[in-house]
Design a protein around this motif. Sequence first.
Motif, PDB file in Angstrom:
ATOM      1  N   ALA A 186      46.167 -59.183 -76.008  1.00 46.02           N
ATOM      2  CA  ALA A 186      47.069 -58.234 -76.677  1.00 46.02           C
ATOM      3  C   ALA A 186      47.878 -57.443 -75.650  1.00 46.02           C
ATOM      4  CB  ALA A 186      46.275 -57.288 -77.587  1.00 46.02           C
ATOM      5  N   GLY A 187      47.206 -56.960 -74.597  1.00 40.86           N
ATOM      6  CA  GLY A 187      47.897 -56.176 -73.568  1.00 40.86           C
ATOM      7  C   GLY A 187      48.877 -57.026 -72.775  1.00 40.86           C
ATOM      8  N   LEU A 188      48.476 -58.250 -72.444  1.00 43.70           N
ATOM      9  CA  LEU A 188      49.371 -59.131 -71.681  1.00 43.70           C
ATOM     10  C   LEU A 188      50.630 -59.441 -72.479  1.00 43.70           C
ATOM     11  CD1 LEU A 188      46.734 -61.618 -70.180  1.00 43.70           C
ATOM     12  CD2 LEU A 188      48.036 -59.879 -68.921  1.00 43.70           C
TER      13      LEU A 188
ATOM     14  N   LEU B 242      47.232 -51.716 -66.649  1.00 43.26           N
ATOM     15  CA  LEU B 242      46.010 -51.231 -65.990  1.00 43.26           C
ATOM     16  C   LEU B 242      44.793 -51.887 -66.637  1.00 43.26           C
ATOM     17  CD1 LEU B 242      46.906 -47.415 -65.885  1.00 43.26           C
ATOM     18  CD2 LEU B 242      47.304 -49.154 -64.111  1.00 43.26           C
ATOM     19  N   GLU B 243      44.031 -52.607 -65.853  1.00 47.07           N
ATOM     20  CA  GLU B 243      42.869 -53.355 -66.361  1.00 47.07           C
ATOM     21  C   GLU B 243      41.629 -52.960 -65.568  1.00 47.07           C
ATOM     22  OE1 GLU B 243      41.826 -55.591 -68.797  1.00 47.07           O
ATOM     23  OE2 GLU B 243      39.943 -55.452 -67.681  1.00 47.07           O
ATOM     24  N   ALA B 244      40.549 -52.638 -66.295  1.00 43.53           N
ATOM     25  CA  ALA B 244      39.317 -52.188 -65.640  1.00 43.53           C
ATOM     26  C   ALA B 244      38.646 -53.305 -64.837  1.00 43.53           C
ATOM     27  CB  ALA B 244      38.344 -51.653 -66.694  1.00 43.53           C
ATOM     28  N   GLU B 245      38.685 -54.518 -65.373  1.00 46.46           N
ATOM     29  CA  GLU B 245      38.018 -55.645 -64.691  1.00 46.46           C
ATOM     30  C   GLU B 245      38.895 -56.191 -63.571  1.00 46.46           C
ATOM     31  OE1 GLU B 245      34.948 -56.686 -65.470  1.00 46.46           O
ATOM     32  OE2 GLU B 245      34.757 -55.226 -67.099  1.00 46.46           O
ATOM     33  N   ARG B 246      38.371 -57.254 -62.891  1.00 43.43           N
ATOM     34  CA  ARG B 246      39.110 -57.839 -61.764  1.00 43.43           C
ATOM     35  C   ARG B 246      39.848 -59.106 -62.164  1.00 43.43           C
ATOM     36  NH1 ARG B 246      39.339 -54.605 -57.742  1.00 43.43           N
ATOM     37  NH2 ARG B 246      37.647 -53.093 -57.816  1.00 43.43           N
TER      38      ARG B 246
ATOM     39  N   GLY C 239      31.343 -58.203 -79.105  1.00 44.16           N
ATOM     40  CA  GLY C 239      32.281 -59.331 -79.155  1.00 44.16           C
ATOM     41  C   GLY C 239      33.344 -59.177 -80.218  1.00 44.16           C
ATOM     42  N   LEU C 240      33.001 -59.569 -81.433  1.00 45.81           N
ATOM     43  CA  LEU C 240      33.999 -59.533 -82.515  1.00 45.81           C
ATOM     44  C   LEU C 240      33.854 -58.271 -83.352  1.00 45.81           C
ATOM     45  CD1 LEU C 240      33.939 -63.223 -83.792  1.00 45.81           C
ATOM     46  CD2 LEU C 240      35.985 -61.945 -83.117  1.00 45.81           C
ATOM     47  N   PRO C 241      34.982 -57.575 -83.636  1.00 43.47           N
ATOM     48  CA  PRO C 241      34.900 -56.394 -84.505  1.00 43.47           C
ATOM     49  C   PRO C 241      34.635 -56.816 -85.943  1.00 43.47           C
ATOM     50  CG  PRO C 241      37.193 -56.906 -83.976  1.00 43.47           C
ATOM     51  CD  PRO C 241      36.346 -57.857 -83.188  1.00 43.47           C
TER      52      PRO C 241
ATOM     53  N   ALA D 248      47.086 -51.665 -79.926  1.00 46.21           N
ATOM     54  CA  ALA D 248      47.172 -53.105 -80.181  1.00 46.21           C
ATOM     55  C   ALA D 248      45.832 -53.743 -79.873  1.00 46.21           C
ATOM     56  CB  ALA D 248      48.244 -53.731 -79.284  1.00 46.21           C
ATOM     57  N   GLY D 249      45.564 -54.886 -80.516  1.00 44.99           N
ATOM     58  CA  GLY D 249      44.361 -55.652 -80.183  1.00 44.99           C
ATOM     59  C   GLY D 249      43.497 -55.963 -81.385  1.00 44.99           C
ATOM     60  N   ALA D 250      42.363 -56.591 -81.092  1.00 43.65           N
ATOM     61  CA  ALA D 250      41.490 -57.145 -82.120  1.00 43.65           C
ATOM     62  C   ALA D 250      40.908 -56.095 -83.072  1.00 43.65           C
ATOM     63  CB  ALA D 250      40.342 -57.878 -81.438  1.00 43.65           C
TER      64      ALA D 250
HETATM   65  C1  LIG Z   1      32.434 -65.304 -78.486  1.00 41.18           C
HETATM   66  C2  LIG Z   1      33.795 -65.147 -79.117  1.00 41.18           C
HETATM   67  C3  LIG Z   1      34.434 -66.263 -79.649  1.00 41.18           C
HETATM   68  C4  LIG Z   1      35.704 -66.130 -80.225  1.00 41.18           C
HETATM   69  N1  LIG Z   1      36.322 -67.250 -80.736  1.00 41.18           N
HETATM   70  C5  LIG Z   1      37.572 -67.153 -81.212  1.00 41.18           C
HETATM   71  C6  LIG Z   1      38.287 -68.339 -81.576  1.00 41.18           C
HETATM   72  O1  LIG Z   1      37.797 -69.471 -81.418  1.00 41.18           O
HETATM   73  N2  LIG Z   1      39.566 -68.185 -82.045  1.00 41.18           N
HETATM   74  C7  LIG Z   1      40.161 -66.966 -82.165  1.00 41.18           C
HETATM   75  O2  LIG Z   1      41.325 -66.899 -82.596  1.00 41.18           O
HETATM   76  N3  LIG Z   1      39.512 -65.818 -81.805  1.00 41.18           N
HETATM   77  C8  LIG Z   1      38.245 -65.893 -81.336  1.00 41.18           C
HETATM   78  N4  LIG Z   1      37.600 -64.751 -80.901  1.00 41.18           N
HETATM   79  C9  LIG Z   1      38.280 -63.448 -81.017  1.00 41.18           C
HETATM   80  C10 LIG Z   1      39.315 -63.212 -79.921  1.00 41.18           C
HETATM   81  O3  LIG Z   1      39.033 -63.973 -78.770  1.00 41.18           O
HETATM   82  C11 LIG Z   1      39.378 -61.737 -79.492  1.00 41.18           C
HETATM   83  O4  LIG Z   1      39.338 -60.893 -80.622  1.00 41.18           O
HETATM   84  C12 LIG Z   1      40.636 -61.422 -78.668  1.00 41.18           C
HETATM   85  O5  LIG Z   1      40.724 -62.301 -77.557  1.00 41.18           O
HETATM   86  C13 LIG Z   1      40.638 -59.956 -78.250  1.00 41.18           C
HETATM   87  O6  LIG Z   1      41.787 -59.677 -77.447  1.00 41.18           O
HETATM   88  P1  LIG Z   1      42.207 -58.168 -77.110  1.00 41.18           P
HETATM   89  O7  LIG Z   1      43.314 -58.237 -76.133  1.00 41.18           O
HETATM   90  O8  LIG Z   1      42.427 -57.407 -78.359  1.00 41.18           O
HETATM   91  O9  LIG Z   1      40.910 -57.499 -76.464  1.00 41.18           O
HETATM   92  P2  LIG Z   1      40.039 -57.832 -75.178  1.00 41.18           P
HETATM   93  O10 LIG Z   1      40.071 -59.279 -74.871  1.00 41.18           O
HETATM   94  O11 LIG Z   1      38.715 -57.180 -75.444  1.00 41.18           O
HETATM   95  O12 LIG Z   1      40.796 -57.075 -73.993  1.00 41.18           O
HETATM   96  C14 LIG Z   1      40.683 -55.690 -73.761  1.00 41.18           C
HETATM   97  C15 LIG Z   1      40.772 -55.450 -72.264  1.00 41.18           C
HETATM   98  O13 LIG Z   1      40.714 -54.039 -72.029  1.00 41.18           O
HETATM   99  C16 LIG Z   1      39.952 -53.839 -70.848  1.00 41.18           C
HETATM  100  N5  LIG Z   1      39.460 -52.462 -70.860  1.00 41.18           N
HETATM  101  C17 LIG Z   1      38.473 -51.924 -71.638  1.00 41.18           C
HETATM  102  N6  LIG Z   1      38.346 -50.617 -71.389  1.00 41.18           N
HETATM  103  C18 LIG Z   1      39.264 -50.300 -70.436  1.00 41.18           C
HETATM  104  C19 LIG Z   1      39.642 -49.091 -69.782  1.00 41.18           C
HETATM  105  N7  LIG Z   1      39.034 -47.928 -70.061  1.00 41.18           N
HETATM  106  N8  LIG Z   1      40.631 -49.134 -68.856  1.00 41.18           N
HETATM  107  C20 LIG Z   1      41.274 -50.290 -68.571  1.00 41.18           C
HETATM  108  N9  LIG Z   1      40.954 -51.466 -69.160  1.00 41.18           N
HETATM  109  C21 LIG Z   1      39.971 -51.472 -70.090  1.00 41.18           C
HETATM  110  C22 LIG Z   1      38.860 -54.882 -70.918  1.00 41.18           C
HETATM  111  O14 LIG Z   1      38.290 -55.112 -69.642  1.00 41.18           O
HETATM  112  C23 LIG Z   1      39.631 -56.071 -71.467  1.00 41.18           C
HETATM  113  O15 LIG Z   1      40.164 -56.878 -70.430  1.00 41.18           O
HETATM  114  C24 LIG Z   1      36.335 -64.844 -80.305  1.00 41.18           C
HETATM  115  C25 LIG Z   1      35.672 -63.718 -79.777  1.00 41.18           C
HETATM  116  C26 LIG Z   1      34.440 -63.858 -79.183  1.00 41.18           C
HETATM  117  C27 LIG Z   1      33.760 -62.644 -78.597  1.00 41.18           C
END
Ligand SMILES: Cc1cc2nc3c(=O)[nH]c(=O)nc-3n(C[C@H](O)[C@H](O)[C@H](O)COP(=O)(O)OP(=O)(O)OC[C@H]3O[C@@H](n4cnc5c(N)ncnc54)[C@H](O)[C@@H]3O)c2cc1C
Length: 359
Positions: free
Chosen positions: A11-13, A30-34, A302-304, A330-332
């Motif tokens: 979502a952020g990218l 800004l990303e907490a991980e590497r 993992g999943l909300p 934005a995001g999951a």
């Molecule tokens: C096991 C698993 C299987 C899945 N399978 C599927 C699938 O097959 N198909 C599908 O469509 N979806 C699937 N999903 C769901 C989907 O992958 C995720 O919901 C989605 O990738 C989330 O993206 P996001 O950018 O919202 O959040 P995230 O990927 O959680 O990214 C958030 C980022 O914020 C960073 N962050 C957190 N706190 C801070 C902070 N304080 N400062 C800076 N950075 C911070 C984190 O390090 C992370 O990099 C799956 C999820 C899981 C867990």
Amino acid sequence: MKVVVVGAGIAGLVAAWELARHGGIDVTVLEAERRPGGVIVTEQVDGFVVEGGPDGFLAGELELPELAHELGIGERVVNQRARGTAVWTGTALEPIEEGRAAQLLGIEATGAEVKAGFRSFANGMGEPVAALAQRLAGTLCFGQEVAGLVRQGSGWRVAITGGPAHDADGIVLALPAYAAGRLLESVGVADARVLAQVPYAASITVSLAYRTAQIGNRLDGAGFVVDANVVGAQHAAPLHLRACTYSSSKFPGRAPDGHVLLRAYLAPMNGDPAQTAHAGLAKVVGIRGEPLWSRVFHWNRGLPRYGARHAEHVAEVRQRLSRLPRLAIAGAGYDGAGVSACVRSGREAARLIARAMAR
Ligand SMILES: Cc1cc2nc3c(=O)[nH]c(=O)nc-3n(C[C@H](O)[C@H](O)[C@H](O)COP(=O)(O)OP(=O)(O)OC[C@H]3O[C@@H](n4cnc5c(N)ncnc54)[C@H](O)[C@@H]3O)c2cc1C
């Protein structure tokens, strides 16, 4: 004008990509991980493509193919090969309607959507992440954990754990809802507590590699789910095993010739998940000997899982945010947990901020 995107999950990218394409906006992520990608983790191991998080997206969803096209990797999208899912009854695998299997796994999709199958990328779901990270190289900052937000005139100051703060005219918070909720509460968005309280389910995925000759039973279809009535029953060996994807049957190029890659989904557990996954799979698909190797991914949050009034709560929070200087979420955690929904959500947040900048 400077915009800070917090979180380099998909979502952020995508938010950063959309903002950078606007022109005239200086973007910093800004990303907490590497590493970028958040929940999307693809590893290449000895010719295998191992997915730690998502392994695909619904074929009817156009967000990822469109994004891939923009990034010049449109031809890298691959279709699901093997189709069909079975259910493990405790003693046998029996065919089950795919929509029903998706429901058992908590996938938010209608039967018709699931019937159209899934798609992925030739090198796995990490491919669009890598392409985005490459295009955004100058804007990505890793090891930057955002600890707080402070309003500063018509903009924001973003505090970093153990590092200098960033000033921004606009912010996209692309974090899990619990992390965004905490930051928003600290700037006085009282309703943000509901975001901090969105529950995220824990799970474990285990990828296991075998020689084809080790698999006793024919692997029909794309995998199986374990009947909920069987889970926990004494006679069922796969106590923690919830489902399995036959990764090397489902998508092309997931394992070298003569090898099989399986991915087990386990409920949270103590002990050795790889051992548990192997024992369960050995029983269900008749495996001889030990895996060549295994790779475990723990998803503590993992999943909300949205509650009944989730959409209403998110709308209320967004209403509150519209009264603050250029701040979007934005995001999951908000409008759908699938990768495609996260791409959509990242773009929408970026457009909201870009429109506010133009005013
Ligand atoms: C096991 C698993 C299987 C899945 N399978 C599927 C699938 O097959 N198909 C599908 O469509 N979806 C699937 N999903 C769901 C989907 O992958 C995720 O919901 C989605 O990738 C989330 O993206 P996001 O950018 O919202 O959040 P995230 O990927 O959680 O990214 C958030 C980022 O914020 C960073 N962050 C957190 N706190 C801070 C902070 N304080 N400062 C800076 N950075 C911070 C984190 O390090 C992370 O990099 C799956 C999820 C899981 C867990």
